[in-house]
Design an enzyme around this catalytic site. Structure first.
Site, PDB file in Angstrom:
ATOM      1  N   GLY A   1      74.295  86.808  27.245  1.00  0.00           N
ATOM      2  CA  GLY A   1      75.596  87.048  27.860  1.00  0.00           C
ATOM      3  C   GLY A   1      75.547  87.178  29.369  1.00  0.00           C
ATOM      4  O   GLY A   1      74.560  86.851  30.013  1.00  0.00           O
TER       5      GLY A   1
ATOM      6  N   LEU B   1      77.510  85.339  31.283  1.00  0.00           N
ATOM      7  CA  LEU B   1      77.290  83.897  31.401  1.00  0.00           C
ATOM      8  C   LEU B   1      77.413  83.402  32.837  1.00  0.00           C
ATOM      9  O   LEU B   1      78.187  83.941  33.638  1.00  0.00           O
ATOM     10  CB  LEU B   1      78.292  83.157  30.509  1.00  0.00           C
ATOM     11  CG  LEU B   1      78.234  83.524  29.023  1.00  0.00           C
ATOM     12  CD1 LEU B   1      79.302  82.750  28.248  1.00  0.00           C
ATOM     13  CD2 LEU B   1      76.851  83.272  28.432  1.00  0.00           C
TER      14      LEU B   1
ATOM     15  N   HIS C   1      73.980  78.825  31.773  1.00  0.00           N
ATOM     16  CA  HIS C   1      74.360  78.894  30.355  1.00  0.00           C
ATOM     17  C   HIS C   1      75.377  77.791  30.025  1.00  0.00           C
ATOM     18  O   HIS C   1      75.277  77.139  28.993  1.00  0.00           O
ATOM     19  CB  HIS C   1      75.019  80.246  30.035  1.00  0.00           C
ATOM     20  CG  HIS C   1      74.126  81.444  30.192  1.00  0.00           C
ATOM     21  ND1 HIS C   1      74.388  82.450  31.079  1.00  0.00           N
ATOM     22  CD2 HIS C   1      72.986  81.804  29.548  1.00  0.00           C
ATOM     23  CE1 HIS C   1      73.459  83.387  30.991  1.00  0.00           C
ATOM     24  NE2 HIS C   1      72.590  83.025  30.067  1.00  0.00           N
TER      25      HIS C   1
ATOM     26  N   GLY D   1      66.806  76.796  27.935  1.00  0.00           N
ATOM     27  CA  GLY D   1      66.594  76.449  29.339  1.00  0.00           C
ATOM     28  C   GLY D   1      65.120  76.366  29.697  1.00  0.00           C
ATOM     29  O   GLY D   1      64.314  77.184  29.257  1.00  0.00           O
ATOM     30  N   GLU D   2      64.800  75.372  30.545  1.00  0.00           N
ATOM     31  CA  GLU D   2      63.423  75.267  31.051  1.00  0.00           C
ATOM     32  C   GLU D   2      63.128  76.371  32.052  1.00  0.00           C
ATOM     33  O   GLU D   2      61.982  76.565  32.433  1.00  0.00           O
ATOM     34  CB  GLU D   2      63.228  73.892  31.709  1.00  0.00           C
ATOM     35  CG  GLU D   2      63.169  72.770  30.701  1.00  0.00           C
ATOM     36  CD  GLU D   2      63.221  71.384  31.328  1.00  0.00           C
ATOM     37  OE1 GLU D   2      63.304  71.285  32.574  1.00  0.00           O
ATOM     38  OE2 GLU D   2      63.207  70.406  30.564  1.00  0.00           O
ATOM     39  N   LYS D   3      64.148  77.082  32.497  1.00  0.00           N
ATOM     40  CA  LYS D   3      63.899  78.208  33.406  1.00  0.00           C
ATOM     41  C   LYS D   3      62.952  79.202  32.744  1.00  0.00           C
ATOM     42  O   LYS D   3      62.070  79.761  33.388  1.00  0.00           O
ATOM     43  CB  LYS D   3      65.209  78.898  33.762  1.00  0.00           C
ATOM     44  CG  LYS D   3      64.956  80.223  34.429  1.00  0.00           C
ATOM     45  CD  LYS D   3      66.128  80.701  35.217  1.00  0.00           C
ATOM     46  CE  LYS D   3      65.771  82.010  35.854  1.00  0.00           C
ATOM     47  NZ  LYS D   3      65.825  83.128  34.909  1.00  0.00           N
TER      48      LYS D   3
ATOM     49  N   SER E   1      70.628  83.275  37.233  1.00  0.00           N
ATOM     50  CA  SER E   1      70.175  84.272  36.270  1.00  0.00           C
ATOM     51  C   SER E   1      71.213  85.387  36.215  1.00  0.00           C
ATOM     52  O   SER E   1      71.801  85.733  37.245  1.00  0.00           O
ATOM     53  CB  SER E   1      68.825  84.854  36.735  1.00  0.00           C
ATOM     54  OG  SER E   1      68.558  86.061  36.042  1.00  0.00           O
TER      55      SER E   1
HETATM   56  P1  AMP Z   1      69.519  84.476  28.749  1.00  0.00           P
HETATM   57  O1  AMP Z   1      70.953  84.811  28.556  1.00  0.00           O
HETATM   58  O2  AMP Z   1      68.998  84.790  30.118  1.00  0.00           O
HETATM   59  O3  AMP Z   1      68.641  84.968  27.636  1.00  0.00           O
HETATM   60  O4  AMP Z   1      69.428  82.892  28.672  1.00  0.00           O
HETATM   61  C1  AMP Z   1      69.949  82.176  27.585  1.00  0.00           C
HETATM   62  C2  AMP Z   1      69.503  80.727  27.701  1.00  0.00           C
HETATM   63  O5  AMP Z   1      69.959  80.197  28.943  1.00  0.00           O
HETATM   64  C3  AMP Z   1      67.967  80.563  27.694  1.00  0.00           C
HETATM   65  O6  AMP Z   1      67.641  79.393  26.953  1.00  0.00           O
HETATM   66  C4  AMP Z   1      67.652  80.399  29.154  1.00  0.00           C
HETATM   67  O7  AMP Z   1      66.466  79.655  29.384  1.00  0.00           O
HETATM   68  C5  AMP Z   1      68.864  79.637  29.636  1.00  0.00           C
HETATM   69  N1  AMP Z   1      69.046  79.791  31.077  1.00  0.00           N
HETATM   70  C6  AMP Z   1      69.094  80.958  31.781  1.00  0.00           C
HETATM   71  N2  AMP Z   1      69.235  80.700  33.089  1.00  0.00           N
HETATM   72  C7  AMP Z   1      69.283  79.348  33.225  1.00  0.00           C
HETATM   73  C8  AMP Z   1      69.407  78.446  34.334  1.00  0.00           C
HETATM   74  N3  AMP Z   1      69.524  78.883  35.590  1.00  0.00           N
HETATM   75  N4  AMP Z   1      69.400  77.120  34.090  1.00  0.00           N
HETATM   76  C9  AMP Z   1      69.280  76.649  32.819  1.00  0.00           C
HETATM   77  N5  AMP Z   1      69.161  77.437  31.730  1.00  0.00           N
HETATM   78  C10 AMP Z   1      69.163  78.763  31.937  1.00  0.00           C
END
Ligand code: AMP
Length: 275
Positions: free
Chosen positions: A22, A24, A28, A138-140, A176
């Site tokens: 979340g 977002l 995301h 995400g590849e991040k 992020s």
């Molecule tokens: P999170 O909410 O941070 O757990 O992220 C959820 C998904 O979004 C995960 O697959 C992350 O790798 C992806 N994600 C987070 N930040 C980015 C970004 N800046 N670019 C691409 N994907 C992202």
């Protein structure tokens, strides 16, 4: 959730899934657009998963704004936002976790003990409940993506995993949810991660292929900023995450830095002329 998926799958529709915690942002949303493009229906989850946070980490202060998230999801055309609650997902007596032997013993796994066990367990649970055909990550979170791909293969999940490139702010900072907690000064400091990655790529193009030297230069440049504590800067094999000493093939450079109390990560695939 499971009944909803079963209904559409029976009707011959494919389902894609984007798990999130979340708060977002465009990163995301980009994963969601990819998911929409790849399947007939799109499910996302919003769940701040307690089992992937260690003691002293930011579970209690993780940013959250569900109303805003719902609005953003609606605008993208998400079909379901799945928001399990913690006591339903981890009822009293919950006692089963997924582990992996090799990939978690690198990078973030070394300083965040138990983190990937928590990630794998929640992702497997979400996969079982949502039952998607496709899931986008995400590849991040490079290590997370590698670990999920391994888990899906090893445990026979019939789900296609799609990796999606990192989405960045105009100045290069990887998006992020945690960026929202940076002070203006820390926001400037946070840029040192992408600057170090880009400078390393440039050095490699100038035929500096010794990983130790490249890491030292990146360390010096990041630590020259205030409020930084480097967790790791590594140059590794993208498949095994083992350290690479001499760059003669594509590698991933991965960085984790605490900027104040905010843990930031970033990575880049580096290629030399030889690789
Ligand atoms: P999170 O909410 O941070 O757990 O992220 C959820 C998904 O979004 C995960 O697959 C992350 O790798 C992806 N994600 C987070 N930040 C980015 C970004 N800046 N670019 C691409 N994907 C992202």
């Amino acid at each position: 959730m499971t009944n909803w998926s079963e209904h559409y799958r029976k009707g011959g529709q494919s389902i894609s899934f984007v798990p999130t915690m979340g708060f977002l942002h465009e990163g995301h949303l980009s994963l969601m657009k990819e998911g929409k493009h790849q399947a007939d229906k799109l499910v996302i989850s919003i769940f701040v998963n307690p089992t992937q946070f260690g003691p002293g980490e930011d579970f209690d202060t993780y940013p959250s704004d569900l109303d805003r998230d719902f609005k953003m999801a609606r605008e993208i055309g998400v079909d379901v936002v799945f928001t399990p609650n913690t006591s339903d997902f981890y009822p009293q007596g919950f006692d089963t976790f997924i582990n992996q032997e090799k990939l978690p013993n690198h990078l973030c796994g070394l300083s965040r003990s138990g983190h990937f066990q928590g990630v794998m367990t929640i992702v497997a649970k979400l996969f079982n409940v949502v039952n998607p055909d496709i899931a986008v990550f995400g590849e991040k979170d490079f290590q997370q993506l590698a670990i999920i791909r391994r888990m899906v293969k090893d445990l026979n999940f019939n789900i296609r995993i799609i990796g999606h490139p990192t989405i960045r702010e105009a100045d290069g900072l990887a998006m992020s949810s945690r960026n929202s907690k940076l002070t203006p000064e820390q926001r400037l400091t946070a840029l040192s991660l992408i600057t170090a990655l880009k400078n390393t790529q440039r050095s490699l193009e100038n035929r500096i292929t010794d990983a130790e030297m490249l890491i030292k230069n990146a360390t010096d440049s990041i630590s020259s900023h205030p409020d930084t504590e480097i967790d790791y800067i590594k140059i590794c094999d993208p498949d095994t995450l083992d350290d690479v000493a001499e760059i003669d093939r594509p590698v991933v450079m991965a960085i984790a830095v605490n900027v104040g109390t905010n843990r930031l990560i970033d990575n880049m695939i580096l290629k030399s002329d030889q690789s």
